[in-house]
Scaffold this active site. Structure first.
Site, PDB file in Angstrom:
ATOM      1  N   GLY A   1      -3.396   4.595  27.074  1.00 16.99           N
ATOM      2  CA  GLY A   1      -4.203   4.476  25.857  1.00 16.99           C
ATOM      3  C   GLY A   1      -4.653   5.837  25.361  1.00 16.99           C
ATOM      4  O   GLY A   1      -5.728   5.974  24.771  1.00 16.99           O
TER       5      GLY A   1
ATOM      6  N   SER B   1      -3.606   7.714  22.979  1.00 14.88           N
ATOM      7  CA  SER B   1      -3.313   8.091  21.590  1.00 14.88           C
ATOM      8  C   SER B   1      -4.534   8.055  20.684  1.00 14.88           C
ATOM      9  O   SER B   1      -4.492   8.567  19.562  1.00 14.88           O
ATOM     10  CB  SER B   1      -2.227   7.178  21.016  1.00 14.88           C
ATOM     11  OG  SER B   1      -2.663   5.832  20.991  1.00 14.88           O
ATOM     12  N   ARG B   2      -5.647   7.458  21.157  1.00 18.46           N
ATOM     13  CA  ARG B   2      -6.819   7.358  20.280  1.00 18.46           C
ATOM     14  C   ARG B   2      -8.090   7.170  21.100  1.00 18.46           C
ATOM     15  O   ARG B   2      -8.050   6.898  22.305  1.00 18.46           O
ATOM     16  CB  ARG B   2      -6.664   6.176  19.316  1.00 18.46           C
ATOM     17  CG  ARG B   2      -6.536   4.830  20.012  1.00 18.46           C
ATOM     18  CD  ARG B   2      -6.179   3.712  19.045  1.00 18.46           C
ATOM     19  NE  ARG B   2      -6.035   2.421  19.719  1.00 18.46           N
ATOM     20  CZ  ARG B   2      -7.038   1.562  19.890  1.00 18.46           C
ATOM     21  NH1 ARG B   2      -8.246   1.858  19.452  1.00 18.46           N
ATOM     22  NH2 ARG B   2      -6.832   0.415  20.506  1.00 18.46           N
TER      23      ARG B   2
ATOM     24  N   VAL C   1       1.266  -1.440  29.482  1.00 20.09           N
ATOM     25  CA  VAL C   1       0.546  -1.595  30.747  1.00 20.09           C
ATOM     26  C   VAL C   1       0.505  -3.048  31.202  1.00 20.09           C
ATOM     27  O   VAL C   1       0.349  -3.332  32.399  1.00 20.09           O
ATOM     28  CB  VAL C   1      -0.898  -1.053  30.641  1.00 20.09           C
ATOM     29  CG1 VAL C   1      -0.906   0.428  30.299  1.00 20.09           C
ATOM     30  CG2 VAL C   1      -1.735  -1.848  29.636  1.00 20.09           C
TER      31      VAL C   1
ATOM     32  N   SER D   1     -16.675  -0.986  30.496  1.00 19.84           N
ATOM     33  CA  SER D   1     -17.554  -1.034  29.322  1.00 19.84           C
ATOM     34  C   SER D   1     -18.941  -1.489  29.742  1.00 19.84           C
ATOM     35  O   SER D   1     -19.100  -2.217  30.726  1.00 19.84           O
ATOM     36  CB  SER D   1     -16.997  -2.009  28.282  1.00 19.84           C
ATOM     37  OG  SER D   1     -17.956  -2.274  27.270  1.00 19.84           O
TER      38      SER D   1
ATOM     39  N   TYR E   1     -13.630 -10.295  26.717  1.00 15.38           N
ATOM     40  CA  TYR E   1     -13.651  -8.833  26.855  1.00 15.38           C
ATOM     41  C   TYR E   1     -14.567  -8.421  28.000  1.00 15.38           C
ATOM     42  O   TYR E   1     -14.196  -7.589  28.834  1.00 15.38           O
ATOM     43  CB  TYR E   1     -14.125  -8.213  25.545  1.00 15.38           C
ATOM     44  CG  TYR E   1     -14.151  -6.703  25.536  1.00 15.38           C
ATOM     45  CD1 TYR E   1     -12.972  -5.974  25.425  1.00 15.38           C
ATOM     46  CD2 TYR E   1     -15.357  -6.007  25.628  1.00 15.38           C
ATOM     47  CE1 TYR E   1     -12.995  -4.577  25.412  1.00 15.38           C
ATOM     48  CE2 TYR E   1     -15.385  -4.622  25.615  1.00 15.38           C
ATOM     49  CZ  TYR E   1     -14.208  -3.915  25.509  1.00 15.38           C
ATOM     50  OH  TYR E   1     -14.230  -2.538  25.489  1.00 15.38           O
TER      51      TYR E   1
ATOM     52  N   ALA F   1     -15.473 -10.189  30.568  1.00 17.16           N
ATOM     53  CA  ALA F   1     -14.882 -10.606  31.832  1.00 17.16           C
ATOM     54  C   ALA F   1     -13.811  -9.614  32.296  1.00 17.16           C
ATOM     55  O   ALA F   1     -13.725  -9.270  33.478  1.00 17.16           O
ATOM     56  CB  ALA F   1     -14.283 -12.003  31.693  1.00 17.16           C
TER      57      ALA F   1
ATOM     58  N   LYS G   1     -13.600  -6.430  31.540  1.00 14.36           N
ATOM     59  CA  LYS G   1     -14.202  -5.153  31.905  1.00 14.36           C
ATOM     60  C   LYS G   1     -15.031  -5.267  33.186  1.00 14.36           C
ATOM     61  O   LYS G   1     -15.089  -4.314  33.982  1.00 14.36           O
ATOM     62  CB  LYS G   1     -15.061  -4.641  30.754  1.00 14.36           C
ATOM     63  CG  LYS G   1     -14.251  -4.262  29.511  1.00 14.36           C
ATOM     64  CD  LYS G   1     -13.243  -3.161  29.810  1.00 14.36           C
ATOM     65  CE  LYS G   1     -12.549  -2.655  28.562  1.00 14.36           C
ATOM     66  NZ  LYS G   1     -11.614  -1.528  28.832  1.00 14.36           N
TER      67      LYS G   1
ATOM     68  N   ILE H   1     -20.028   3.712  21.652  1.00 16.51           N
ATOM     69  CA  ILE H   1     -19.400   5.010  21.401  1.00 16.51           C
ATOM     70  C   ILE H   1     -18.772   5.000  20.010  1.00 16.51           C
ATOM     71  O   ILE H   1     -18.155   4.015  19.600  1.00 16.51           O
ATOM     72  CB  ILE H   1     -18.325   5.322  22.465  1.00 16.51           C
ATOM     73  CG1 ILE H   1     -18.901   5.156  23.880  1.00 16.51           C
ATOM     74  CG2 ILE H   1     -17.779   6.732  22.262  1.00 16.51           C
ATOM     75  CD1 ILE H   1     -20.064   6.066  24.207  1.00 16.51           C
TER      76      ILE H   1
END
Length: 248
Positions: free
Chosen positions: A13, A15-16, A65, A143, A156, A158, A160, A189
């Protein structure tokens, strides 16, 4: 301090967002950085070019991935070609928000496939290489919601939260091989992922942050760089919070 010269680091990940910031930070510290991506080749190339422009070494690698065969093949090939693999930063992730009763099963599966299973598959591939060298660093990007939970982010959160348990378990499994596995939990962020949030949601999150501002991707990247460094050799199974006090 934090000299990563001669080390090879893979950032998924990359690229950004936080992945890009982490790749840039590792490159500035002297590492050869492999920027992993699954889409957005131009963005991945831009990350690599920015590292090179500052005198660093970087290349890109496309693999999904969520596909264990792709992850293993790409990571193994990279380590063989470059002669080593010192650190893996598992930053690839997606977010599909929605209340549980409205969340599609296929979306739940996709989130787990990328965020949780994808990170663990990559870790497994990296560990195979690192075991032979008897050293290595693995950092999972989790996160704050993996610790605190959040309305509309059950899947999400769960995924993380699962990374935190995986990091602790893997840390116990491979400590004898001098491989450390840790997690970083960013808070609110300022990235592309958060820029699209409704203003009311942003205001609510800012109100919950004692430092009173969103974090920057480079502030998270600094924590990642530390955990990839020799200075963090005695830190494993740890969750490093970079959230401005949002969750304590």
């Amino acid at each position: 301090m934090f000299d990563l010269s001669e080390k090879v680091c893979i950032v998924t990940g990359g690229s950004r967002g936080i992945g890009r910031a982490s790749a840039l930070a590792l490159g500035e510290l002297g590492a050869t950085v492999v920027v992993g991506y699954v889409s957005g080749e131009s963005a991945a190339k831009e990350t690599a070019e920015r590292i090179s422009a500052k005198g660093g070494k970087a290349e890109i690698a496309r693999f999904d991935v969520a596909d264990p065969s792709q992850a293993e093949a790409s990571i193994a090939e990279t380590a063989k070609r470059l002669g080593r693999l010192d650190a893996l930063v598992a930053s690839a992730g997606i977010s599909i928000d929605g209340l549980l009763l409205r969340l599609k099963v296929e979306d739940f599966d996709k989130i787990l496939d990328v965020n949780l299973k994808g990170a663990v598959f990559c870790a497994r591939a990296a560990i195979k290489v690192m075991m032979r060298a008897k050293t290595g660093r693995i950092v999972f990007l989790s996160s704050v919601v993996g610790e605190s939970g959040n309305v509309g982010q059950t899947a999400y959160a769960a995924s993380k939260a699962g990374l935190l348990g995986a990091a602790k378990s893997l840390a116990r499994e491979y400590a004898s091989r001098n491989i450390t596995i840790n997690a970083v939990t960013p808070g609110f962020i300022d990235t592309d992922m958060t820029s699209g949030l409704p203003e009311e949601a942003k205001a609510a999150m800012l109100g919950a942050i004692p430092l009173g501002r969103p974090g920057r991707a480079d502030e998270v990247a600094a924590a990642v760089a530390y955990l990839c460094s020799d200075e963090a050799a005695y830190v494993t199974g740890h969750t490093l919070r970079v959230n401005g006090g949002m969750y304590m």
